[in-house]
Design a protein around this motif. Structure first.
Motif, mmCIF file in Angstrom:
data_model
loop_
_atom_site.group_PDB
_atom_site.id
_atom_site.type_symbol
_atom_site.label_atom_id
_atom_site.label_comp_id
_atom_site.label_asym_id
_atom_site.label_seq_id
_atom_site.Cartn_x
_atom_site.Cartn_y
_atom_site.Cartn_z
ATOM 1 N N GLU A 1 -15.333 17.959 24.466
ATOM 2 C CA GLU A 1 -14.596 18.194 23.240
ATOM 3 C C GLU A 1 -13.604 19.325 23.481
ATOM 4 O O GLU A 1 -13.983 20.426 23.868
ATOM 5 C CB GLU A 1 -15.601 18.570 22.126
ATOM 6 C CG GLU A 1 -14.991 19.019 20.818
ATOM 7 C CD GLU A 1 -14.110 17.966 20.171
ATOM 8 O OE1 GLU A 1 -14.638 16.919 19.740
ATOM 9 O OE2 GLU A 1 -12.856 18.153 20.130
ATOM 10 N N ASP A 2 -12.301 19.012 23.258
ATOM 11 C CA ASP A 2 -11.278 20.026 23.556
ATOM 12 C C ASP A 2 -11.146 21.022 22.408
ATOM 13 O O ASP A 2 -10.634 22.118 22.584
ATOM 14 C CB ASP A 2 -9.939 19.355 23.872
ATOM 15 C CG ASP A 2 -9.359 18.620 22.693
ATOM 16 O OD1 ASP A 2 -10.134 18.022 21.924
ATOM 17 O OD2 ASP A 2 -8.103 18.618 22.521
ATOM 18 N N ASN A 3 -11.523 20.591 21.222
ATOM 19 C CA ASN A 3 -11.396 21.494 20.090
ATOM 20 C C ASN A 3 -12.669 22.350 19.993
ATOM 21 O O ASN A 3 -13.754 21.855 19.651
ATOM 22 C CB ASN A 3 -11.227 20.646 18.826
ATOM 23 C CG ASN A 3 -10.838 21.484 17.627
ATOM 24 O OD1 ASN A 3 -11.264 22.643 17.513
ATOM 25 N ND2 ASN A 3 -10.064 20.903 16.728
ATOM 26 N N PRO A 4 -12.553 23.652 20.244
ATOM 27 C CA PRO A 4 -13.761 24.509 20.275
ATOM 28 C C PRO A 4 -14.477 24.549 18.915
ATOM 29 O O PRO A 4 -15.721 24.568 18.879
ATOM 30 C CB PRO A 4 -13.195 25.884 20.606
ATOM 31 C CG PRO A 4 -11.849 25.644 21.183
ATOM 32 C CD PRO A 4 -11.342 24.401 20.557
ATOM 33 N N ALA A 5 -13.668 24.429 17.851
ATOM 34 C CA ALA A 5 -14.279 24.467 16.521
ATOM 35 C C ALA A 5 -15.172 23.253 16.313
ATOM 36 O O ALA A 5 -16.304 23.373 15.806
ATOM 37 C CB ALA A 5 -13.181 24.514 15.460
ATOM 38 N N HIS A 6 -14.623 22.101 16.742
ATOM 39 C CA HIS A 6 -15.410 20.862 16.607
ATOM 40 C C HIS A 6 -16.677 20.934 17.443
ATOM 41 O O HIS A 6 -17.755 20.485 17.029
ATOM 42 C CB HIS A 6 -14.569 19.648 16.997
ATOM 43 C CG HIS A 6 -13.516 19.306 15.972
ATOM 44 N ND1 HIS A 6 -12.903 18.081 15.907
ATOM 45 C CD2 HIS A 6 -12.991 20.038 14.964
ATOM 46 C CE1 HIS A 6 -12.023 18.090 14.909
ATOM 47 N NE2 HIS A 6 -12.079 19.306 14.333
ATOM 48 N N HIS B 1 -21.162 21.840 27.106
ATOM 49 C CA HIS B 1 -19.851 21.557 26.500
ATOM 50 C C HIS B 1 -18.724 21.767 27.527
ATOM 51 O O HIS B 1 -18.616 22.803 28.147
ATOM 52 C CB HIS B 1 -19.643 22.472 25.268
ATOM 53 C CG HIS B 1 -18.262 22.366 24.689
ATOM 54 N ND1 HIS B 1 -17.594 23.469 24.204
ATOM 55 C CD2 HIS B 1 -17.436 21.304 24.506
ATOM 56 C CE1 HIS B 1 -16.405 23.080 23.753
ATOM 57 N NE2 HIS B 1 -16.311 21.766 23.934
ATOM 58 N N VAL B 2 -17.936 20.778 27.702
ATOM 59 C CA VAL B 2 -16.718 20.951 28.537
ATOM 60 C C VAL B 2 -15.495 20.649 27.662
ATOM 61 O O VAL B 2 -15.575 19.880 26.700
ATOM 62 C CB VAL B 2 -16.726 20.040 29.780
ATOM 63 C CG1 VAL B 2 -17.805 20.504 30.758
ATOM 64 C CG2 VAL B 2 -16.892 18.577 29.414
ATOM 65 N N LEU B 3 -14.301 21.252 28.092
ATOM 66 C CA LEU B 3 -13.122 21.190 27.210
ATOM 67 C C LEU B 3 -12.145 20.044 27.525
ATOM 68 O O LEU B 3 -11.291 19.700 26.720
ATOM 69 C CB LEU B 3 -12.366 22.521 27.293
ATOM 70 C CG LEU B 3 -12.998 23.671 26.496
ATOM 71 C CD1 LEU B 3 -12.379 24.993 26.908
ATOM 72 C CD2 LEU B 3 -12.816 23.456 25.004
ATOM 73 N N ASP B 4 -12.255 19.502 28.704
ATOM 74 C CA ASP B 4 -11.295 18.415 29.005
ATOM 75 C C ASP B 4 -11.927 17.367 29.900
ATOM 76 O O ASP B 4 -13.042 17.541 30.382
ATOM 77 C CB ASP B 4 -10.017 18.969 29.624
ATOM 78 C CG ASP B 4 -10.274 19.750 30.889
ATOM 79 O OD1 ASP B 4 -10.937 19.202 31.789
ATOM 80 O OD2 ASP B 4 -9.796 20.900 30.986
ATOM 81 N N GLY B 5 -11.189 16.300 30.109
ATOM 82 C CA GLY B 5 -11.686 15.150 30.865
ATOM 83 C C GLY B 5 -11.978 15.508 32.310
ATOM 84 O O GLY B 5 -12.976 15.049 32.887
ATOM 85 N N LEU C 1 -18.262 11.950 23.879
ATOM 86 C CA LEU C 1 -16.928 12.033 24.501
ATOM 87 C C LEU C 1 -15.823 11.905 23.452
ATOM 88 O O LEU C 1 -15.785 10.947 22.681
ATOM 89 C CB LEU C 1 -16.812 10.876 25.521
ATOM 90 C CG LEU C 1 -15.564 10.776 26.372
ATOM 91 C CD1 LEU C 1 -15.409 11.976 27.301
ATOM 92 C CD2 LEU C 1 -15.597 9.499 27.202
ATOM 93 N N ASP C 2 -14.963 12.905 23.435
ATOM 94 C CA ASP C 2 -13.769 12.817 22.572
ATOM 95 C C ASP C 2 -12.728 11.996 23.330
ATOM 96 O O ASP C 2 -12.748 11.915 24.557
ATOM 97 C CB ASP C 2 -13.234 14.225 22.278
ATOM 98 C CG ASP C 2 -12.240 14.213 21.129
ATOM 99 O OD1 ASP C 2 -11.957 13.116 20.577
ATOM 100 O OD2 ASP C 2 -11.701 15.286 20.807
ATOM 101 N N LEU C 3 -11.829 11.362 22.616
ATOM 102 C CA LEU C 3 -10.820 10.549 23.309
ATOM 103 C C LEU C 3 -9.604 11.372 23.713
ATOM 104 O O LEU C 3 -9.071 11.253 24.796
ATOM 105 C CB LEU C 3 -10.373 9.377 22.425
ATOM 106 C CG LEU C 3 -11.366 8.211 22.327
ATOM 107 C CD1 LEU C 3 -10.800 7.110 21.447
ATOM 108 C CD2 LEU C 3 -11.712 7.634 23.697
ATOM 109 N N ARG C 4 -9.096 12.169 22.766
ATOM 110 C CA ARG C 4 -7.921 12.980 23.090
ATOM 111 C C ARG C 4 -8.339 14.244 23.788
ATOM 112 O O ARG C 4 -8.883 15.167 23.179
ATOM 113 C CB ARG C 4 -7.149 13.314 21.816
ATOM 114 C CG ARG C 4 -5.983 12.381 21.593
ATOM 115 C CD ARG C 4 -5.119 12.839 20.464
ATOM 116 N NE ARG C 4 -4.267 13.957 20.822
ATOM 117 C CZ ARG C 4 -3.178 13.851 21.588
ATOM 118 N NH1 ARG C 4 -2.814 12.684 22.078
ATOM 119 N NH2 ARG C 4 -2.442 14.911 21.828
#
Lengths: 146, 823
Positions: free
Chosen positions: A12-17, A36-40, A67-70
């Motif tokens: 998840e790239d959004n830390p708040a989410h 938690h990781v921030l990017d793909g 997994l977040d998509l963006r």
């Protein structure tokens, strides 16, 4: 299953989410350990134990992947493709958790063999309920061979 | 006198000889033999007389006389009997002998006087019957004899016996007989002469009769052989005579005329004549007026035409009959008719010919013209005949015409293009050909003048149409050309000429592609055209070429065969239309479509992104509001500030997003008028605007002073530098000497402006991604990920390109872009 820590990889790239997800899990006490990781790129590094995840036990095999998509650098779909291409990784349930309700994203995700596709609800109660149900379903009800 | 005699004698002799010669040979022989017979008889008789004389002589004192005589007699006998001896000699021989005998006898008898008379008479006779020579000879001989005998007598060597009765003396008798004989001979000779005369006269008569017979037979032959039919009728009306032709002409049976009745044959003849009554009437009329003679022409029922002459037959003053001569003049009449017809045909033909026909004499004067001349020139034949031919030409061109006519007369020219002029002054364009010939047996020129007005008109029409077509072909915006079967150009319009870089059609006509284009192009065209020329196929193609100005042109067109009158392929016609604009339009359309598609995709992504990225802060806000509530309820007050901060951040992020989206929506169109700006100046301005950010990170900025001026939207271009500088400052990482360099380097087509930093750099796989909307490589970095998308958009809107070069993580980045140069 009891006693063994359940490992969740949250991409998840959004830390708040990310914090919302983590706090929700904690609230319902369903997950033992959330990574938690921030990017793909970081997600794949984690799964393949590369770079900062190259040390022992730094990156255990997760039981599920959220997994977040963006995502920066490598998109969620690409990460999904990589996972489902890998014989060792394809068995890990990948749950897409995204804000996107776009049909294309949904279709692409299933084409790439996602195990589930969840849209983040704006309403907090629903968000909280979703995470709770998610935890229950995937981590409690759902049986896995390992 | 002598001469006259001589002439007379000669004349007589000639006359005699002539007559002799004209006698038939049998008469001549008969006469000769008679003369010979007489002379031989006389000789023999003389010899006997001589011998008897001597025998009876009284005394012959002069005995030498005897051998003399014998010799003389022998000579004379020789002469008499020699057949070759002339008639005169043979006749003279016995005459002389007899003469000597008579003289001897006379002297013997003492009649010397008579002897002398005789001696004189004999030469006269001789002269009379023979010729001068015989006369002189006889005279000489007489004188000699007289002298000899006179001398013999006076000297007494010759004497007469006295007393001898000479009347009984056989010598006297003999000499008397001899005298008679002589007289008889003379009579004979005279008779001979007369007989000869008689014979000649008879002969003449015989000749006359013969001639008359000949004449008559000739007349009869002519009468029968003449082509005319002749009928002679006496005054009683009976047929006197007729010729065979007469019977043949009228096909009269012979028995009809055998009766000598003219009436029967007249009826028979009248039957055959077309106008029988008129014919008979005319005959009657002629008979009724016996003095009249007449010539008539009449036609027979079978088409023959006879001419009849009627002539009176006179004997002295008396009219004894009438001769009818019939002549068949059918052939003549027909020949005349044929000639007349032929003349008429010729005239008709001569006058019907639509060409102007002139006959000129060798001086160039008009002898004859046909009606066409009169008709076309509007004048009469009489006005032209005798005039020099120059009068038919316009006055201003007569000098030229005169030269040509002179050359024609000299046989050096046979063609004259000078127009003719009508009486009212109108000119007719003509072509005149001249042939040298003969007219009425004299050298002449035949001029055949053809009115080429129509031809001229056709030529003019043709020329006008050709020019019209040419103008159309030249005016058409297409490239038009034509080639013959051998690939040689036969037509090239202006556009075609322009394409080939020539200024006139003449430069390419007759040339093949091989002479005009480079070999590979010529080979291509030849290959294309082969099936068109060989099989009549149409070849369609699209192609391109570079015009003489260096401009690329696209053309589309076809090459089609064209055929001759017999339907065979005579060549091809190519028409190519310039479709450059179409092509450009198509390219533009495609570019527009691509652009539109790109925009569509962008819009889609925009919508997607907006829905995603705008939702994110909302979720955050809602989520943390929920947590905040829980915190408050549960008394976790330490969490409250954290949650509120996150909510505020999300709200700020949302505002930022909205602002930048608005910004992005604006830069799609240029709002400010384009102007020429210095990039160096712009870079300095931008650096000034982000000075705070740069200073915070301690970034050193170097701006090249020599950057070129560009034309564009000044504030937007400044924004490019602003964003790039800000971006560079943002991703300096932990670089101890952050530095940004702005400059220009020479690219392939245009100068490339670069903004180079020594920051964290970008890994090659993400270099394209950085320009994407809301794309961030670092999730936690400031910003929304819209800045580079804006920069890309501005550069592309100005017609430039942007890209990033970086050797990877920690190696710095160089953002490069191009902008169209200010002209």
């Amino acid at each position: 299953m009891i006693g063994e820590p359940l490992i969740v990889l949250l991409v998840e790239d959004n830390p708040a989410h990310a914090e919302m997800v983590i706090r929700s899990f904690q609230e319902h006490r369903v997950a033992n350990k959330i990574y938690h990781v921030l990017d793909g790129e970081a997600a794949l590094d984690f799964l393949y134990h590369r770079r900062q995840f190259s040390g022992p036990d730094v990156s255990p095999r997760p039981h599920i992947i959220l997994l977040d998509l963006r995502l920066p650098k490598i998109s969620g779909l690409q990460v999904l493709q990589e996972i489902k291409k890998d014989e060792n990784l394809l068995s890990i349930p990948v749950i897409i958790l995204t804000t996107s309700e776009a049909e294309r994203d949904l279709a692409m995700a299933y084409e790439n063999h996602t195990n589930s596709y969840l849209v983040k609800p704006i309403d907090f109660a629903k968000f909280s309920q979703l995470i709770n149900d998610l935890g229950l379903y995937w981590l409690a009800w759902n049986r896995q061979p390992w | 006198m002598q001469k006259t005699n001589d002439d007379l004698s000669t004349h007589l002799k000639q006359e005699w000889n002539k007559r002799l010669a004209s006698l038939p040979p049998d008469i001549r022989i008969w006469r000769q033999q008679l003369a010979y017979g007489i002379s031989r008889a006389a000789f023999i008789f003389s010899v006997i007389a001589l011998i008897s004389g001597f025998y009876y002589a009284h005394s012959i004192e002069a005995v030498w006389l005897i051998p003399f005589y014998i010799i003389l007699v022998a000579l004379l006998g020789l002469v008499t009997f020699i057949p070759q001896a002339s008639y005169t000699l043979r006749a003279l021989g016995p005459l002389i002998l007899i003469y000597i005998m008579v003289c001897l006898d006379m002297f013997e008898a003492g009649r010397t006087g008579s002897a002398r008379v005789l001696l004189v008479a004999l030469p006269v006779l001789s002269l009379l019957f023979f010729d001068l020579r015989a006369g002189i000879l006889t005279l000489g001989f007489s004188l000699l004899t007289l002298a000899v005998f006179g001398w013999l007598y006076t000297t007494g060597q010759l004497s007469v016996v006295p007393g001898v009765d000479t009347s009984t003396n056989p010598t006297i008798w003999l000499s008397n007989s001899t005298l008679f004989t002589l007289i008889a001979v003379l009579l004979l000779v005279s008779a001979d002469y007369l007989i000869k005369r008689l014979i000649i006269a008879m002969r003449k008569l015989a000749l006359n009769v013969e001639a008359n017979e000949k004449l008559l037979s000739l007349q009869q032959t002519v009468f029968d052989a003449t082509v005319d039919g002749i009928l002679a009728v006496d005054h009683t009306g009976s047929i006197t005579t007729f010729n065979r032709r007469f019977l043949e002409m009228w096909a009269i049976p012979e028995e009809m005329v055998a009766g000598r009745s003219n009436a029967a044959s007249l009826a028979f003849v009248a039957e055959q004549v077309e106008n029988s009554e008129g014919f008979v009437a005319r005959v009657r009329e002629l008979y009724a007026h016996p003095q009249e003679e007449g010539d008539d022409i009449f036609t027979l029922k079978d088409g023959r035409i006879f001419e009849r002459y009627s002539r009176l037959q006179r004997l002295g003053d008396e009219i004894v009959g009438r001769v009818w001569v019939f002549r068949d003049i059918t052939a003549e009449k027909r020949a005349a008719e044929t000639l007349r017809q032929s003349q008429r045909n010729f005239d008709l033909f001569f006058n019907t010919i639509d060409d102007l026909l002139f006959v000129l004499d060798d001086q160039g004067n008009i002898i004859h013209v046909n009606q066409t001349v009169c008709r076309k020139l509007g004048c009469t034949e009489a006005e032209l005949i005798g005039q020099p031919v120059l009068v038919v030409h316009p006055p201003e061109r007569q000098a030229e015409a005169a030269r040509i006519v002179a050359a024609m007369l000299a046989g050096e020219a046979e063609f004259c293009p000078v127009p003719v002029i009508t009486k009212d002054g109108r000119q007719i364009p003509v072509e005149t050909r001249v042939i040298v010939g003969e007219w009425d047996g004299r050298p002449a020129l035949f001029g055949v003048t053809r009115d080429i007005s129509q031809l001229k008109l056709s030529e003019e029409t043709l020329a006008r149409e050709r020019n019209l077509l040419r103008a159309v072909v030249d005016t058409l915006p297409d490239i038009i050309f034509a080639k013959d079967r051998n690939g040689r150009k036969i037509l090239s319009n202006r556009n075609d000429q322009w394409v080939m870089g020539v200024s006139s059609e003449a430069e390419v006509v007759g040339k093949t592609d091989w002479e005009v284009y480079p070999a590979e192009l010529a080979a291509k065209y030849t290959a294309e055209e082969q099936p068109v020329l060989a099989e009549g196929r149409t070849f369609e193609s699209e192609g391109s070429f570079v015009d003489p100005l260096g401009q690329l042109h696209w053309v589309f067109g076809s090459k089609r065969p064209f055929r001759n009158h017999a339907g065979e392929i005579a060549g091809l016609v190519g028409i190519y239309h310039d479709i450059t604009q179409l092509k450009q339009a198509a390219a533009e359309r495609e570019a527009l479509i691509a652009d539109l598609e790109a925009k569509n995709a962008e819009l889609e992504r925009f919508t997607y992104t907006v829905s995603h990225d705008l939702k994110s802060p909302l979720i955050t806000i809602k989520g943390f509001l929920g947590f905040l509530e829980q915190d408050v309820v549960r008394g976790h007050l330490d969490q409250v500030n954290h949650d509120i901060a996150l909510i505020a951040d999300a709200a700020d992020k949302m505002q930022q997003l909205l602002d930048e989206l608005l910004e992005l929506s604006r830069i799609g169109r240029l709002v400010n008028p384009p102007q020429t700006v210095s990039l160096t100046e712009l870079a300095h301005e931008a650096a000034g605007l982000v000075a705070g950010q740069l200073m915070t990170r301690g970034v050193q900025v170097d701006i090249a002073p020599d950057m070129p001026p560009v034309t564009g939207d000044r504030p937007r271009l400044r924004e490019v530098f602003e964003n790039l500088l800000s971006n560079a400052a943002k991703f300096m990482g932990d670089q101890p000497h952050p530095r940004v360099e702005i400059g220009v380097q020479h690219g392939e087509t245009s100068p490339v402006i670069y903004v180079r930093d020594n920051g964290i750099g970008i890994e090659p796989q993400y270099q394209e991604k950085v320009f994407g909307l809301f794309e961030k490589l670092d999730a936690v970095s400031e910003g929304t990920g819209i800045g580079l998308a804006i920069v890309k958009r501005i550069v592309e809107t100005h017609g430039g390109q942007i890209w990033v070069e970086s050797e990877g993580q920690g190696r710095g980045s160089t953002f490069c872009f191009t902008l169209p140069q200010s002209s």
